[in-house]
Write a protein that holds these residues in place. Structure first.
Motif, PDB file in Angstrom:
ATOM      1  N   GLU A   1      -7.051  -6.738   3.698  1.00 34.39           N
ATOM      2  CA  GLU A   1      -6.737  -6.856   2.273  1.00 34.39           C
ATOM      3  C   GLU A   1      -7.869  -7.577   1.527  1.00 34.39           C
ATOM      4  O   GLU A   1      -8.543  -8.433   2.089  1.00 34.39           O
ATOM      5  CB  GLU A   1      -5.455  -7.677   2.074  1.00 34.39           C
ATOM      6  CG  GLU A   1      -4.211  -7.021   2.588  1.00 34.39           C
ATOM      7  CD  GLU A   1      -3.630  -6.006   1.630  1.00 34.39           C
ATOM      8  OE1 GLU A   1      -4.168  -5.820   0.521  1.00 34.39           O
ATOM      9  OE2 GLU A   1      -2.628  -5.400   2.000  1.00 34.39           O
TER      10      GLU A   1
ATOM     11  N   LEU B   1      -5.018 -12.102 -10.971  1.00 35.83           N
ATOM     12  CA  LEU B   1      -5.450 -11.158  -9.935  1.00 35.83           C
ATOM     13  C   LEU B   1      -4.585 -11.190  -8.677  1.00 35.83           C
ATOM     14  O   LEU B   1      -4.650 -10.282  -7.862  1.00 35.83           O
ATOM     15  CB  LEU B   1      -6.901 -11.441  -9.543  1.00 35.83           C
ATOM     16  CG  LEU B   1      -7.927 -11.342 -10.665  1.00 35.83           C
ATOM     17  CD1 LEU B   1      -9.292 -11.798 -10.171  1.00 35.83           C
ATOM     18  CD2 LEU B   1      -7.983  -9.934 -11.210  1.00 35.83           C
TER      19      LEU B   1
ATOM     20  N   LYS C   1      -1.435 -10.886  -6.235  1.00 36.70           N
ATOM     21  CA  LYS C   1      -0.145 -10.198  -6.185  1.00 36.70           C
ATOM     22  C   LYS C   1       0.801 -10.839  -5.178  1.00 36.70           C
ATOM     23  O   LYS C   1       2.001 -10.628  -5.227  1.00 36.70           O
ATOM     24  CB  LYS C   1      -0.326  -8.710  -5.904  1.00 36.70           C
ATOM     25  CG  LYS C   1      -0.982  -8.360  -4.592  1.00 36.70           C
ATOM     26  CD  LYS C   1      -1.142  -6.852  -4.455  1.00 36.70           C
ATOM     27  CE  LYS C   1      -1.824  -6.480  -3.156  1.00 36.70           C
ATOM     28  NZ  LYS C   1      -2.022  -5.050  -3.022  1.00 36.70           N
ATOM     29  N   GLU C   2       0.263 -11.641  -4.265  1.00 36.94           N
ATOM     30  CA  GLU C   2       1.072 -12.368  -3.297  1.00 36.94           C
ATOM     31  C   GLU C   2       0.240 -13.532  -2.782  1.00 36.94           C
ATOM     32  O   GLU C   2      -0.983 -13.419  -2.676  1.00 36.94           O
ATOM     33  CB  GLU C   2       1.468 -11.441  -2.153  1.00 36.94           C
ATOM     34  CG  GLU C   2       2.481 -12.029  -1.198  1.00 36.94           C
ATOM     35  CD  GLU C   2       3.088 -10.966  -0.290  1.00 36.94           C
ATOM     36  OE1 GLU C   2       4.311 -10.804  -0.328  1.00 36.94           O
ATOM     37  OE2 GLU C   2       2.330 -10.301   0.438  1.00 36.94           O
TER      38      GLU C   2
ATOM     39  N   ILE D   1       5.081 -14.953  -8.714  1.00 38.23           N
ATOM     40  CA  ILE D   1       4.315 -14.401  -7.586  1.00 38.23           C
ATOM     41  C   ILE D   1       4.997 -14.845  -6.296  1.00 38.23           C
ATOM     42  O   ILE D   1       5.309 -16.026  -6.124  1.00 38.23           O
ATOM     43  CB  ILE D   1       2.848 -14.885  -7.623  1.00 38.23           C
ATOM     44  CG1 ILE D   1       2.159 -14.377  -8.887  1.00 38.23           C
ATOM     45  CG2 ILE D   1       2.098 -14.447  -6.369  1.00 38.23           C
ATOM     46  CD1 ILE D   1       0.797 -14.988  -9.145  1.00 38.23           C
TER      47      ILE D   1
ATOM     48  N   LEU E   1      -5.180 -10.003  -3.428  1.00 37.67           N
ATOM     49  CA  LEU E   1      -5.548  -9.590  -4.774  1.00 37.67           C
ATOM     50  C   LEU E   1      -5.106  -8.164  -5.085  1.00 37.67           C
ATOM     51  O   LEU E   1      -4.945  -7.337  -4.197  1.00 37.67           O
ATOM     52  CB  LEU E   1      -7.061  -9.714  -4.945  1.00 37.67           C
ATOM     53  CG  LEU E   1      -7.657 -11.099  -4.625  1.00 37.67           C
ATOM     54  CD1 LEU E   1      -9.152 -11.071  -4.780  1.00 37.67           C
ATOM     55  CD2 LEU E   1      -7.017 -12.186  -5.485  1.00 37.67           C
ATOM     56  N   GLU E   2      -4.938  -7.923  -6.378  1.00 36.61           N
ATOM     57  CA  GLU E   2      -4.561  -6.587  -6.854  1.00 36.61           C
ATOM     58  C   GLU E   2      -5.627  -5.581  -6.462  1.00 36.61           C
ATOM     59  O   GLU E   2      -6.772  -5.883  -6.369  1.00 36.61           O
ATOM     60  CB  GLU E   2      -4.450  -6.582  -8.388  1.00 36.61           C
ATOM     61  CG  GLU E   2      -3.350  -7.465  -8.920  1.00 36.61           C
ATOM     62  CD  GLU E   2      -1.948  -6.906  -8.718  1.00 36.61           C
ATOM     63  OE1 GLU E   2      -1.798  -5.719  -8.360  1.00 36.61           O
ATOM     64  OE2 GLU E   2      -1.017  -7.648  -8.922  1.00 36.61           O
TER      65      GLU E   2
END
Length: 84
Positions: free
Chosen positions: A12, A29, A31-32, A56, A83-84
């Protein structure tokens, strides 16, 4: 629970470390976020607050060493942001 198998974290796009994680969240930016349970509270406190403010998802990993290993680095990490 993460929305992807933990073994996929290495591939990722991510921000590693408390400072970079915080910057990624502030920039919209992330997402988790993954946080090591054994990280010093003052290091991750602001990250946890930002995640709550921005809804988040936070995934807690037992140790900094384990989180670093999941990211594919040879040192521990207090937090990472996917990140996205």
């Amino acid at each position: 629970m993460p929305d992807r198998p933990l073994r996929l974290l290495k591939s990722e796009k991510k921000a590693i470390g408390a400072k970079q994680t915080r910057k990624a969240i502030e920039a919209g930016l992330a997402k988790e976020v993954y946080i090591a349970k054994d990280a010093e509270h003052h290091v991750v406190e602001r990250i946890i607050e930002l995640c709550r403010e921005k809804a988040i998802n936070i995934v807690y990993i037992d140790t900094m060493d384990e989180l670093g290993e999941l990211c594919g680095i040879d040192v521990g990490a207090a937090s990472i942001a996917v990140l996205e």
